[in-house]
Design an enzyme around this catalytic site. Structure first.
Site: not given
Ligand code: DGY
Length: 323
Positions: A241-242, A291, A271, A289, A156-159
């Site tokens: 996330a990852r 994001g 990836e 990827h 529950f961080g910024r994103i």
């Molecule tokens: C990051 O900055 O870690 C992101 O995965 C890039 O989109």
């Protein structure tokens, strides 16, 4: 006086590369090829600063190369699980990242995946493109509601909070979350968010589950067979996330056997060589990827690296040092 030497491992937005060229003796990766381990070793030996990014792998055997000149890794990206931090620390390498500037764009992609998975967007696109669409009918491609549904956030961080804001205030979704420590009460109140005691407590209550924890050994395969088994058969899993936070094999089995309704993925184990079995499944939405991939975000990420390098070479405190 000679300018510091800086190596950029991949292409960056043109405006940032131009600034780098004014400030430093910079080497750009003109053909944007992924570096080999040997290229990284040579970079560490020959440049004052090396600026890698999230698709570069910097394990112990690279970072511990003898005769290093490099003192700082100015990472282009917020995640730094591709850098062996224990070795970086032991080798006296400073690592910086780019937090804060990619929050909204990454949360937008998480919502995109949630909506696409819920409403079968990618599958519908494939149907139209295939020429097999026979026209509207009352039972065609029925899907799941988003508005008013329950979204569970792991991390529950910024994103995660930005996604929760869009989901709650835009789509009237109910927000649940798990986080090791309690979140800011004002944020929680604004989102009417409810903290769950554990992932096991959260999963069975959600229509959508979105992952927002860092990658690395501590979270590897956090979502496994057992936890997928706790999700509702109608639920969707979203991962921005990852990749290694989810056991791909377990997810493929759950999707194939319809034990969950769908998944929306922006990140993958190994990836970009994702498990080819994902490509055989209609109930998974696959993005490459994306994001942070807006022009303004990627430019802001580059500017963050510039600020970190400027502080480093001026001997000032670093804005975004991660160790
Ligand atoms: C990051 O900055 O870690 C992101 O995965 C890039 O989109």
């Amino acid at each position: 006086m000679n300018k510091p030497t800086v190596l950029i491992t991949r292409r960056w937005p043109a405006s940032v590369e131009a600034k780098l060229q004014m400030l430093y003796d910079v080497t750009l990766n003109r053909d944007d090829h992924p570096f080999t381990a040997d290229e990284f070793r040579q970079a560490l030996q020959h440049y004052d600063a090396v600026c890698p990014t999230v698709c570069d792998s910097l394990p112990a055997e690279v970072l511990s190369v003898a005769g290093k000149r490099c003192k700082i890794l100015g990472n282009f990206g917020v995640g730094y699980n591709h850098i062996d931090m224990t070795t970086a620390r032991a080798e006296g390498l400073i690592v910086t990242n780019t937090p804060g500037v990619l929050t909204e764009s990454t949360a937008d992609i998480a919502m995109t995946l949630l909506l696409m998975s819920a409403r079968r967007g990618a599958e519908g696109d494939r149907l139209v493109r295939s020429g097999r669409w026979a026209g509207w009918c009352p039972t065609q491609m029925m899907s799941s509601d988003v508005s008013g549904a329950t979204l569970g956030l792991i991390g529950f961080g910024r994103i995660a909070q930005a996604m929760a804001h869009k989901a709650h205030h835009g789509f009237g979704m109910n927000i649940l979350y798990v986080k090791p420590s309690a979140a800011d009460p004002a944020v929680v109140a604004n989102l009417k968010a409810v903290r769950c005691a554990s992932i096991e407590d959260l999963l069975p209550q959600c229509d959508y589950v979105s992952l927002h924890c860092p990658g690395g050994n501590e979270t590897r395969h956090l979502i496994n067979d057992q936890r997928l088994g706790l999700m509702k058969p109608s639920a969707h899993l979203i991962n921005t996330a990852r990749g290694d936070v989810v056991d791909s094999q377990a997810l493929i089995r759950a999707l194939r056997e319809n034990r969950i309704a769908g998944a929306g993925l922006d990140v993958y184990e190994n990836e970009p060589r994702l498990d080819p079995d994902f490509l055989t499944l209609d109930n998974v939405t696959l993005l490459p990827h994306l994001g942070s991939a807006t022009i303004s975000t990627r430019t802001a990420m580059g500017e963050k690296v510039l600020a970190n390098l400027a502080a480093f070479f001026a001997g000032e405190p670093l804005p975004d040092q991660v160790m």
